[in-house]
Design an enzyme around this catalytic site. Sequence first.
Site, PDB file in Angstrom:
ATOM      1  N   GLU A  38      34.291  32.882  23.472  1.00  5.81           N
ATOM      2  CA  GLU A  38      35.281  32.078  24.202  1.00  5.81           C
ATOM      3  C   GLU A  38      36.443  31.732  23.282  1.00  5.81           C
ATOM      4  O   GLU A  38      36.259  31.100  22.242  1.00  5.81           O
ATOM      5  CB  GLU A  38      34.647  30.793  24.732  1.00  5.81           C
ATOM      6  CG  GLU A  38      35.638  29.860  25.415  1.00  5.81           C
ATOM      7  CD  GLU A  38      35.074  28.476  25.709  1.00  5.81           C
ATOM      8  OE1 GLU A  38      35.875  27.523  25.829  1.00  5.81           O
ATOM      9  OE2 GLU A  38      33.843  28.352  25.814  1.00  5.81           O
ATOM     10  N   LYS A  40      29.192  23.197  32.510  1.00  4.11           N
ATOM     11  CA  LYS A  40      29.277  22.884  31.084  1.00  4.11           C
ATOM     12  C   LYS A  40      29.073  21.387  30.862  1.00  4.11           C
ATOM     13  O   LYS A  40      29.773  20.564  31.471  1.00  4.11           O
ATOM     14  CB  LYS A  40      30.649  23.324  30.558  1.00  4.11           C
ATOM     15  CG  LYS A  40      30.972  22.883  29.145  1.00  4.11           C
ATOM     16  CD  LYS A  40      32.372  23.354  28.777  1.00  4.11           C
ATOM     17  CE  LYS A  40      32.845  22.795  27.459  1.00  4.11           C
ATOM     18  NZ  LYS A  40      34.219  23.238  27.130  1.00  4.11           N
ATOM     19  N   THR A  68      39.520  25.786  27.712  1.00  3.68           N
ATOM     20  CA  THR A  68      40.578  24.775  27.787  1.00  3.68           C
ATOM     21  C   THR A  68      41.573  25.125  28.886  1.00  3.68           C
ATOM     22  O   THR A  68      42.779  24.904  28.764  1.00  3.68           O
ATOM     23  CB  THR A  68      41.298  24.573  26.439  1.00  3.68           C
ATOM     24  OG1 THR A  68      40.345  24.620  25.370  1.00  3.68           O
ATOM     25  CG2 THR A  68      41.953  23.189  26.379  1.00  3.68           C
TER      26      THR A  68
END
Length: 266
Positions: free
Chosen positions: A91, A180, A120
């Site tokens: 990621e 998450k 993000t």
Amino acid sequence: ILTQVYQFTRRNKMALRLAARSAIRATAIPSRALSTAAVSDLDRAKSVENFEAVLNKFAEIRACAVLRTATSEACPKAMQAAIDGGFKIAEFTLTTPDCLTHLSDFRAKYDGDVMVGCGTILTTEDAENAIDAGSEFIITPVMLPDVIEWCAARNIVCVPGCQTPTELVMAYRHGAPLQKLFPGVAGGPMWVKAVSSALPFLSINPTSGVDLDNAGEYLKHGAASVGLVAPLFDPVAIANGDYDTIAKNAEKVMANVREVGPYIRK
């Protein structure tokens, strides 16, 4: 007559209550992968097979290298070290300079071997740019219904950041197949165990609070997968250009993860 009116009213109330319960149950089931026909007119739409392949990779590998660096130069070196140490899911976060350029480069280099995604993500425009760069999945730091639904409509796996059981469930209801856990919570693996037991339809992905030693414990206690940030990408090692340390960190944590075995998808 009054008795008949009472019975009729009572039956109607019962029917309304049953209908309401059915509606509530229906909202607890998120939309899963949509048929190709259902998404064919949407920009950046993926196939059902692609959606399933991404989730299968998460279930098989169960650990993602989450990288943010202060400089563009350090980014590819640090991620390469993690991959050399055994990571198969990477990621790149938008807070890293030239993030999408590096993501695109790694996708071209490792397509079909290492799965790359972007984190993000805060807006649907961010998601569009990430997908255009080659991102195979989308990670958000907080629970953003508009981004989750944009991804779900296109068979793009979105893993939104959540911190409470309520947010985890809401993310699931909006269409996120993985949720998450961020930031870390008190109790760590035992918190995940408690929530997973009470809400077994969730597939929780803890990130903050996961380190080289406890990653396996999170998985054993119900986590679907984990994300490794600073414990993997030691900021001091990056600052010193010591990428061998990052590779060794990767080897250690991936050995702990592989010991647990693959995740059985829900």
